[in-house]
Scaffold this motif. Sequence first.
Motif, mmCIF file in Angstrom:
data_model
loop_
_atom_site.group_PDB
_atom_site.id
_atom_site.type_symbol
_atom_site.label_atom_id
_atom_site.label_comp_id
_atom_site.label_asym_id
_atom_site.label_seq_id
_atom_site.Cartn_x
_atom_site.Cartn_y
_atom_site.Cartn_z
ATOM 1 N N TYR A 225 0.365 -1.470 0.048
ATOM 2 C CA TYR A 225 -0.246 -0.204 0.052
ATOM 3 C C TYR A 225 0.606 1.465 0.125
ATOM 4 C CZ TYR A 225 -4.044 -2.677 1.154
ATOM 5 O OH TYR A 225 -5.294 -2.979 0.802
ATOM 6 N N THR A 226 0.528 1.755 -1.089
ATOM 7 C CA THR A 226 1.704 3.377 -1.306
ATOM 8 C C THR A 226 0.659 4.413 0.133
ATOM 9 O OG1 THR A 226 -0.150 4.685 -2.099
ATOM 10 C CG2 THR A 226 1.506 3.446 -3.683
ATOM 11 N N VAL A 227 1.717 5.301 0.619
ATOM 12 C CA VAL A 227 0.283 6.158 1.414
ATOM 13 C C VAL A 227 -0.631 7.075 1.319
ATOM 14 C CG1 VAL A 227 1.783 8.071 0.714
ATOM 15 C CG2 VAL A 227 1.690 8.417 3.123
ATOM 16 N N GLN A 228 -0.826 7.427 0.010
ATOM 17 C CA GLN A 228 -2.630 7.708 -0.190
ATOM 18 C C GLN A 228 -2.830 6.085 0.195
ATOM 19 O OE1 GLN A 228 -2.614 10.869 -1.289
ATOM 20 N NE2 GLN A 228 -0.654 10.877 -1.332
ATOM 21 N N MET A 229 -2.860 5.031 0.011
ATOM 22 C CA MET A 229 -4.378 4.544 0.185
ATOM 23 C C MET A 229 -3.612 4.019 1.714
ATOM 24 S SD MET A 229 -5.988 2.265 -0.751
ATOM 25 C CE MET A 229 -6.668 0.779 -0.354
ATOM 26 N N VAL A 230 -3.071 4.229 2.015
ATOM 27 C CA VAL A 230 -3.068 4.238 4.305
ATOM 28 C C VAL A 230 -4.039 5.031 4.124
ATOM 29 C CG1 VAL A 230 -1.948 4.907 6.023
ATOM 30 C CG2 VAL A 230 -0.483 2.706 3.890
ATOM 31 N N LEU A 231 -3.564 6.179 3.876
ATOM 32 C CA LEU A 231 -4.477 7.764 4.083
ATOM 33 C C LEU A 231 -6.013 8.010 3.794
ATOM 34 C CD1 LEU A 231 -2.769 11.360 3.247
ATOM 35 C CD2 LEU A 231 -3.460 10.538 5.125
ATOM 36 N N LYS A 232 -6.331 6.934 2.711
ATOM 37 C CA LYS A 232 -7.473 6.471 2.139
ATOM 38 C C LYS A 232 -8.515 5.647 3.541
ATOM 39 C CE LYS A 232 -10.667 3.870 -1.159
ATOM 40 N NZ LYS A 232 -10.744 3.371 -0.192
ATOM 41 N N GLN A 233 -7.223 4.699 4.091
ATOM 42 C CA GLN A 233 -7.728 3.839 5.281
ATOM 43 C C GLN A 233 -8.062 4.679 6.379
ATOM 44 O OE1 GLN A 233 -4.655 1.652 5.496
ATOM 45 N NE2 GLN A 233 -6.022 -0.272 4.423
ATOM 46 N N PHE A 234 -7.414 5.875 6.457
ATOM 47 C CA PHE A 234 -7.513 6.637 7.646
ATOM 48 C C PHE A 234 -8.636 7.383 8.095
ATOM 49 C CE2 PHE A 234 -2.514 7.295 9.233
ATOM 50 C CZ PHE A 234 -2.667 6.162 9.880
#
Length: 289
Positions: A225-234
């Motif tokens: 997962y990229t940082v944008q995907m992790v941000l989406k999860q946040f």
Amino acid sequence: MNSGINSRTEKLFQFFWTAFFILITVIAMIPILRVISVSFSSKDAITAGRVFVFPVGFNTEAYTKALQSGSFVRAFGYSIVLMLGSTAVNLLMTVLAAYPLSKKGLKGGGIIMTLFVLTMYLNPGIIPEYLNVRSFGMIDTVWALIIPGALSAYNMIIMCNSFRGIDSAIYDAAKIDGCSQLTTLTRVALPLVYPTMATLGLFYAVGRWNGISDVLYYINSSSLYTVQMVLKQFVEAVNVSVEEGMTTNLIAENIKAASIVISMLPMLVVYPFVQKFFTKGIMIGAVKG
């Protein structure tokens, strides 16, 4: 007398447009400033709706929690490496395609260029792209985030026109000196189109850093997962269940804002160093052809 009138008119014109663009810049900065303010504000201030463009109840707890999140830190480092590797591949493919197509004597060059242009208008859609990526066995691999978007036809055309803007006498001189095509490309042509390469490199880097759709389509493992995907999860984590209470919801909001601010830092650091190449790089690749 006319000179004075023209001078006053020019000053009024410059004042108007300067004020207009300052206003647009301020309006564009408000969402960014608000995210930064939320990330540094207290939970009570956010609940009361007192946070706008300045932090209220200043604290850095959100950044501590974001940096202590193993998934975010790992995704941040992984995304930087992915962005650098992807940008290098993008520029390599762009240069290798644009340089030969910039030669007027290339047989079939017009047909090849037409095929490149057609890809800009005839997008097959996500389902054929997914089937194509799956047929090459790239699903749930880092290559699914690099290979499918390895070349932008639009950027390739800009680079091609940039190569065409180089005086043919320079190529002739290199040929007389015994330079091969590879030597001419690396030691003669590339240094002359450096502004265009820097500009396109930033375009590719920003596109990869902000990219999330290909991660959603092709990646299943959380380790990729990229940082944008992790941000989406946040962002999704903000919608917590009622049983977890309001406190958890506010902490998640703070962490989300802090994570967004941290994720913006690489682009904010790189942009000032590349901005000076924007106008020159685009103009070199646009006015010739």
